[in-house]
Scaffold this motif. Structure first.
Motif, PDB file in Angstrom:
ATOM      1  N   ARG A   7      -8.496  -9.886   5.922  1.00  0.00           N
ATOM      2  CA  ARG A   7      -7.370 -10.624   6.479  1.00  0.00           C
ATOM      3  C   ARG A   7      -7.271 -10.468   7.992  1.00  0.00           C
ATOM      4  NH1 ARG A   7      -5.599 -12.165   2.007  1.00  0.00           N
ATOM      5  NH2 ARG A   7      -4.467 -11.233   0.334  1.00  0.00           N
ATOM      6  N   SER A   8      -7.925  -9.478   8.545  1.00  0.00           N
ATOM      7  CA  SER A   8      -7.874  -9.287   9.993  1.00  0.00           C
ATOM      8  C   SER A   8      -9.182  -8.663  10.455  1.00  0.00           C
ATOM      9  CB  SER A   8      -6.692  -8.388  10.373  1.00  0.00           C
ATOM     10  OG  SER A   8      -6.971  -7.048  10.041  1.00  0.00           O
ATOM     11  N   SER A   9      -9.294  -8.469  11.754  1.00  0.00           N
ATOM     12  CA  SER A   9     -10.512  -7.893  12.308  1.00  0.00           C
ATOM     13  C   SER A   9     -10.488  -6.363  12.284  1.00  0.00           C
ATOM     14  CB  SER A   9     -10.708  -8.390  13.739  1.00  0.00           C
ATOM     15  OG  SER A   9      -9.592  -8.008  14.527  1.00  0.00           O
ATOM     16  N   PHE A  10      -9.421  -5.774  11.761  1.00  0.00           N
ATOM     17  CA  PHE A  10      -9.302  -4.317  11.711  1.00  0.00           C
ATOM     18  C   PHE A  10      -9.773  -3.806  10.347  1.00  0.00           C
ATOM     19  CE2 PHE A  10      -6.117  -5.753  14.752  1.00  0.00           C
ATOM     20  CZ  PHE A  10      -6.436  -4.958  15.845  1.00  0.00           C
ATOM     21  N   PRO A  11     -10.485  -2.678  10.329  1.00  0.00           N
ATOM     22  CA  PRO A  11     -10.986  -2.157   9.050  1.00  0.00           C
ATOM     23  C   PRO A  11      -9.885  -1.589   8.152  1.00  0.00           C
ATOM     24  CG  PRO A  11     -11.596  -0.703  10.841  1.00  0.00           C
ATOM     25  CD  PRO A  11     -10.959  -1.895  11.458  1.00  0.00           C
ATOM     26  N   PHE A  12      -8.747  -1.210   8.732  1.00  0.00           N
ATOM     27  CA  PHE A  12      -7.649  -0.651   7.942  1.00  0.00           C
ATOM     28  C   PHE A  12      -6.347  -1.332   8.325  1.00  0.00           C
ATOM     29  CE2 PHE A  12     -10.785   2.726   8.298  1.00  0.00           C
ATOM     30  CZ  PHE A  12     -10.945   3.067   6.968  1.00  0.00           C
ATOM     31  N   GLN A  13      -5.568  -1.686   7.311  1.00  0.00           N
ATOM     32  CA  GLN A  13      -4.219  -2.191   7.535  1.00  0.00           C
ATOM     33  C   GLN A  13      -3.283  -1.215   6.845  1.00  0.00           C
ATOM     34  OE1 GLN A  13      -4.508  -6.293   6.043  1.00  0.00           O
ATOM     35  NE2 GLN A  13      -4.056  -6.911   8.134  1.00  0.00           N
ATOM     36  N   ALA A  14      -2.232  -0.788   7.536  1.00  0.00           N
ATOM     37  CA  ALA A  14      -1.356   0.252   7.014  1.00  0.00           C
ATOM     38  C   ALA A  14       0.093  -0.204   6.954  1.00  0.00           C
ATOM     39  CB  ALA A  14      -1.459   1.501   7.887  1.00  0.00           C
ATOM     40  N   ALA A  15       0.807   0.350   5.969  1.00  0.00           N
ATOM     41  CA  ALA A  15       2.245   0.145   5.827  1.00  0.00           C
ATOM     42  C   ALA A  15       2.871   1.510   5.533  1.00  0.00           C
ATOM     43  CB  ALA A  15       2.541  -0.828   4.710  1.00  0.00           C
ATOM     44  N   PHE A  16       4.142   1.642   5.859  1.00  0.00           N
ATOM     45  CA  PHE A  16       4.841   2.913   5.727  1.00  0.00           C
ATOM     46  C   PHE A  16       6.150   2.689   4.980  1.00  0.00           C
ATOM     47  CE2 PHE A  16       2.188   2.763   9.411  1.00  0.00           C
ATOM     48  CZ  PHE A  16       1.460   3.939   9.321  1.00  0.00           C
ATOM     49  N   VAL A  17       6.394   3.507   3.946  1.00  0.00           N
ATOM     50  CA  VAL A  17       7.556   3.315   3.085  1.00  0.00           C
ATOM     51  C   VAL A  17       8.319   4.628   2.946  1.00  0.00           C
ATOM     52  CG1 VAL A  17       8.283   2.722   0.744  1.00  0.00           C
ATOM     53  CG2 VAL A  17       6.369   1.528   1.780  1.00  0.00           C
ATOM     54  N   VAL A  18       9.648   4.527   3.054  1.00  0.00           N
ATOM     55  CA  VAL A  18      10.536   5.663   2.783  1.00  0.00           C
ATOM     56  C   VAL A  18      11.549   5.162   1.761  1.00  0.00           C
ATOM     57  CG1 VAL A  18      12.195   7.296   3.757  1.00  0.00           C
ATOM     58  CG2 VAL A  18      10.235   6.566   5.110  1.00  0.00           C
ATOM     59  N   PRO A  19      11.661   5.826   0.598  1.00  0.00           N
ATOM     60  CA  PRO A  19      12.523   5.316  -0.463  1.00  0.00           C
ATOM     61  C   PRO A  19      14.015   5.381  -0.131  1.00  0.00           C
ATOM     62  CG  PRO A  19      11.590   7.417  -1.095  1.00  0.00           C
ATOM     63  CD  PRO A  19      10.958   7.037   0.202  1.00  0.00           C
ATOM     64  N   LYS A  20      14.701   4.314  -0.461  1.00  0.00           N
ATOM     65  CA  LYS A  20      16.138   4.230  -0.240  1.00  0.00           C
ATOM     66  C   LYS A  20      16.896   5.166  -1.183  1.00  0.00           C
ATOM     67  CE  LYS A  20      19.510   0.585   0.512  1.00  0.00           C
ATOM     68  NZ  LYS A  20      19.716  -0.860   0.432  1.00  0.00           N
ATOM     69  N   ARG A  21      16.295   5.474  -2.313  1.00  0.00           N
ATOM     70  CA  ARG A  21      16.927   6.364  -3.284  1.00  0.00           C
ATOM     71  C   ARG A  21      17.156   7.758  -2.697  1.00  0.00           C
ATOM     72  NH1 ARG A  21      14.239   6.722  -9.058  1.00  0.00           N
ATOM     73  NH2 ARG A  21      15.241   4.694  -9.162  1.00  0.00           N
ATOM     74  N   ARG A  22      16.199   8.244  -1.920  1.00  0.00           N
ATOM     75  CA  ARG A  22      16.316   9.592  -1.341  1.00  0.00           C
ATOM     76  C   ARG A  22      17.060   9.605  -0.009  1.00  0.00           C
ATOM     77  NH1 ARG A  22      11.177  11.863  -3.370  1.00  0.00           N
ATOM     78  NH2 ARG A  22      11.768  12.576  -5.432  1.00  0.00           N
ATOM     79  N   PHE A  23      16.870   8.550   0.785  1.00  0.00           N
ATOM     80  CA  PHE A  23      17.481   8.475   2.112  1.00  0.00           C
ATOM     81  C   PHE A  23      18.336   7.216   2.175  1.00  0.00           C
ATOM     82  CE2 PHE A  23      13.621  10.928   2.495  1.00  0.00           C
ATOM     83  CZ  PHE A  23      14.057  12.047   3.173  1.00  0.00           C
ATOM     84  N   LYS A  24      19.609   7.394   1.928  1.00  0.00           N
ATOM     85  CA  LYS A  24      20.541   6.261   1.825  1.00  0.00           C
ATOM     86  C   LYS A  24      20.726   5.532   3.151  1.00  0.00           C
ATOM     87  CE  LYS A  24      21.737   7.330  -2.410  1.00  0.00           C
ATOM     88  NZ  LYS A  24      20.900   6.792  -3.438  1.00  0.00           N
ATOM     89  N   ARG A  25      20.732   6.291   4.229  1.00  0.00           N
ATOM     90  CA  ARG A  25      21.012   5.699   5.539  1.00  0.00           C
ATOM     91  C   ARG A  25      19.737   5.145   6.168  1.00  0.00           C
ATOM     92  NH1 ARG A  25      26.123   8.335   7.939  1.00  0.00           N
ATOM     93  NH2 ARG A  25      25.694   6.625   9.346  1.00  0.00           N
ATOM     94  N   ALA A  26      19.844   3.918   6.665  1.00  0.00           N
ATOM     95  CA  ALA A  26      18.689   3.264   7.280  1.00  0.00           C
ATOM     96  C   ALA A  26      18.190   4.037   8.501  1.00  0.00           C
ATOM     97  CB  ALA A  26      19.052   1.835   7.677  1.00  0.00           C
TER      98      ALA A  26
END
Length: 132
Positions: free
Chosen positions: A46-65
């Protein structure tokens, strides 16, 4: 001259299809508390980069944005600074991978701790990909 350490827009994983595959049964995982890494080889580049990354923090554990955003910022920064180690081991490999970093800890950890664990995960991933 060293390669750029920027986290480019093309390096961000945004494809809903890839997210579905990562959260499905197809993703392979490894963890180093408080981080968990799920990765797959993408079907079509999908892109010219060998790695595409995403980062997730669960709302269940950390209620505040504010808390979730802080942890995502720390993970992104650690990834940005240490992704070169991952790229070194994957030079001859022309495949593209989607990476999903999930924060599994119960409380917010300091940046240095997250950075150390991110470095460890990237090293493990580099070894895993050169093995395949």
């Amino acid at each position: 001259m060293s390669p750029s350490q920027r986290f480019y827009r093309g390096e961000r994983l945004k494809s809903r299809k890839e997210f579905d595959r990562l959260f499905g049964r197809q993703g392979r995982a490894m963890s180093s508390y408080p981080l968990r890494l799920v990765y797959i080889e993408t079907e079509t580049p999908r892109s010219s980069f060998p790695f595409q990354a995403a980062f997730v923090v669960p709302k269940r554990r950390f209620k505040r944005a504010v808390a979730r955003n802080l942890l995502k910022r720390r993970m992104r920064e650690a990834y940005r600074l240490h992704k070169q180690e991952l790229l070194k081991g994957d030079k001859e490999n022309a495949r593209q991978h989607a990476l999903l970093f999930i924060y599994t800890g119960k409380e917010a950890m300091p940046y240095k701790y997250i950075e150390r664990k991110m470095k460890k995960l990237l090293g493990q991933l580099g070894q895993e990909l050169t093995k395949d």
